[in-house]
Motif scaffolding. Structure first.
Motif, short mmCIF file in Angstrom:
data_model
loop_
_atom_site.label_atom_id
_atom_site.label_comp_id
_atom_site.label_asym_id
_atom_site.label_seq_id
_atom_site.Cartn_x
_atom_site.Cartn_y
_atom_site.Cartn_z
N SER A 110 41.83 29.08 50.20
CA SER A 110 41.21 29.77 51.80
C SER A 110 41.48 31.25 51.88
O SER A 110 42.58 31.63 51.28
CB SER A 110 41.83 29.27 52.97
OG SER A 110 41.37 27.72 53.21
N PRO A 111 40.73 32.10 52.05
CA PRO A 111 40.91 33.52 52.13
C PRO A 111 42.09 34.05 52.81
O PRO A 111 42.72 33.29 53.79
CB PRO A 111 39.71 34.39 52.87
CG PRO A 111 38.60 33.28 52.60
CD PRO A 111 39.41 31.78 52.58
N SER A 279 31.61 27.06 51.07
CA SER A 279 31.94 28.11 50.42
C SER A 279 30.57 28.80 49.77
O SER A 279 30.66 29.79 49.11
CB SER A 279 32.72 28.24 49.48
OG SER A 279 32.90 27.50 48.70
N ILE A 309 36.25 29.31 54.85
CA ILE A 309 36.54 30.54 54.46
C ILE A 309 36.70 31.61 55.73
O ILE A 309 36.63 32.87 55.42
CB ILE A 309 35.12 30.92 53.70
CG1 ILE A 309 34.04 30.82 54.32
CG2 ILE A 309 35.07 30.48 52.22
CD1 ILE A 309 32.66 31.34 53.83
N TYR A 368 36.74 39.59 46.59
CA TYR A 368 36.69 38.35 45.86
C TYR A 368 36.11 38.55 44.38
O TYR A 368 36.62 38.11 43.42
CB TYR A 368 36.62 37.43 46.57
CG TYR A 368 37.78 36.93 47.44
CD1 TYR A 368 39.20 36.94 47.03
CD2 TYR A 368 37.53 36.80 48.91
CE1 TYR A 368 40.13 36.56 47.80
CE2 TYR A 368 38.61 36.48 49.72
CZ TYR A 368 39.74 36.55 49.32
OH TYR A 368 41.09 36.08 50.24
N LEU A 394 36.09 30.54 44.98
CA LEU A 394 37.73 31.27 44.71
C LEU A 394 38.54 30.61 43.91
O LEU A 394 39.74 30.96 43.94
CB LEU A 394 38.21 31.14 46.29
CG LEU A 394 37.51 32.00 47.18
CD1 LEU A 394 38.17 31.74 48.82
CD2 LEU A 394 37.64 33.44 47.11
N SER A 437 43.40 29.43 42.07
CA SER A 437 42.72 29.96 43.11
C SER A 437 43.43 31.39 43.48
O SER A 437 44.72 31.47 43.48
CB SER A 437 42.57 29.18 44.53
OG SER A 437 41.98 27.98 44.29
N ALA A 439 42.53 33.20 46.04
CA ALA A 439 42.37 33.74 47.37
C ALA A 439 43.28 34.43 48.13
O ALA A 439 43.07 35.43 48.87
CB ALA A 439 41.81 32.49 48.18
#
Length: 464
Positions: A110-111, A279, A309, A368, A394, A437, A439
């Protein structure tokens, strides 16, 4: 102890390892492992195979050895935890977000929250409350606020998806959508096919309704169609669950050719496809259209989550439901939680209508894509692993050397202050994989984290 299925000789010790690991975790084995000679005789394998399995258990902190005495159980369920962002739907492990001091997080897809438009969110909430007052805080219709659904209907055109307003169901995130469809469509012993590996929350939902889960492995361009079709020739299935764009955890995207083949198979063999999309906006080159955009027979149940996201705690999404089950889905939604937050629906409608969402996504893609390239370059210096570069998303799905497990890497990295997700979280068939990931990481953390990953991998390789 269960029967050991003998198939591939070169991975026999891994099969034995997974069998023993399962028995230790379920506490069938609680004190000491059988002697090497005894176990080799029981399963008709070589002593060397048993030794390799035992050494792997020791490497993963399940057992410890005493010279001249044997291998003793070290595993403690309360201290055995992993760290994926979807921890709440994985019943096999205890997850605890407060038991380590990790400063580098390769586990969350997750961002990072510094991207969230908090100031805009605040002003939007104030504006809604000022203009709509308590109406914004009342229950909505179970199917969702009609103005929000009209807004989504317009948004779908940018995805080449044609549907009707009455087929759009608002949900509180993708997991709720999966749960609703499971309740509506699945009966005891119905067969549900999933990709292998895949998101475990979906599998848990299907199993809770009594489904029989069948796994089909992934090729580089998506689910193995040949294996799927061979299975369908002899078995009637209820559902196929797939993540066709930036699949979790592999990052694989389903090819256009396979999209058409899947839709033809769904029509020919009379089953629904659940398309989970969380996503697809995070593409770094060309935009990829959902499977649903090609569906003209209402075979695809499209589940779209904005939470993943945007803000994980901001539970909002929608489903496109086939007309034949719309009424039952609405009834099930009402019995589950009456309705999704009316305030959240109004907030996200405002974001969609005023291009706030698209501006946010554009910023994410720009940021990203740079991080993905950096992590790709750093990973490319490690000759012992293999991986592919996804078209977006991600994460990277990493294949380790055959005698190194994701769990071994996990336990050593957690001591170095780095979190990853071992492959077994997604499938027991991928014990020598892990998901990384980017992110939550900045450039320095990516470089430092991969440096520590190299160090840990080298240590594990040199043990053998």
């Amino acid at each position: 102890m269960d029967k050991l299925i003998l198939e591939d000789g070169d991975t026999l010790y891994l099969k034995l390892y997974n069998l023993l690991k399962k028995d230790i975790e379920s506490e069938k084995l609680t004190y000491k492992l059988p002697s090497i000679r005894k176990l080799a005789k029981k399963f008709k394998v070589s002593n060397f195979t048993v030794i390799k399995a035992y050494e792997l258990l020791e490497k993963n902190a399940y057992v410890f050895s005493k010279k001249g005495s044997g291998f003793y159980i070290k595993y403690n369920r309360n201290n055995h935890f992993f760290y994926p962002e979807d921890y709440m739907v994985n019943e096999e492990f205890k997850y605890n977000y407060f038991t380590d001091n990790c400063s580098i997080d390769f586990s969350s897809a997750s961002p990072k929250n510094n991207f969230f438009p908090i100031d805009i969110l605040k002003s939007t909430i104030n504006s809604i409350l000022d203009t709509q007052g308590e109406k914004a805080l009342l229950y909505e219709l179970p199917q969702g606020n009609i103005e929000f659904r009209k807004c989504i209907l317009k948004t779908l055109k940018t995805m080449d998806i044609e549907t009707k307003l009455e087929n759009i169901q608002i949900i509180s995130g993708a997991q709720q959508g999966i749960n609703l469809i499971s309740q509506v469509l699945i009966q005891n012993n119905d067969i549900v096919i999933v990709e292998d590996p895949t998101y475990k929350g979906a599998i848990n939902s299907f199993k809770e309704k009594g489904a029989v889960i069948e796994r089909i492995p992934l090729d580089k361009d998506g689910i193995n169609i040949e294996l799927l079709e061979n299975f369908l020739k002899y078995n009637q299935i209820r559902l196929l669950y797939i993540i066709p764009i930036f699949q979790n955890p592999t990052g694989i995207t389903l090819s256009q050719e396979k999209k058409y083949k899947l839709l033809n198979l769904a029509e020919k063999y009379n089953f629904y496809i659940i398309e989970d999309d969380s996503s697809s906006e995070l593409y770094f080159k060309d935009k990829i259209f959902p499977l649903k955009s090609l569906d003209n027979k209402d075979r695809v149940i499209f589940i779209k989550s904005y939470s993943k996201i945007f803000m994980p705690g901001f539970r909002i999404g929608f489903m496109i439901v086939p007309p034949s089950i719309v009424s039952e889905v609405i009834r099930t939604k009402y019995s589950t939680d009456i309705s999704t937050s009316g305030l959240n629906q109004r907030i996200f409608q405002y974001f969609l209508e005023n291009n706030i969402w698209m501006d946010y996504i554009f910023k994410l893609r720009k940021e990203y894509s740079i991080k993905q390239e950096l992590l790709y370059n750093e990973l490319s210096t490690i000759t012992e692993i293999s991986f592919n570069k996804p078209q977006g998303g991600l994460s990277f799905w990493i294949k380790l050397p055959p005698d190194i497990t994701g769990e071994a890497v996990y336990f050593k990295l957690i001591k170095e202050g780095v979190r990853i997700i071992p492959g077994v979280v997604f499938s027991i068939n991928y014990s020598n994989y892990l998901r990384l990931s980017f992110a939550q990481c900045n450039s320095n953390q990516i470089k430092k984290g991969i440096k520590l990953f190299k160090k840990v991998l080298s240590e594990l390789i040199n043990i053998n």
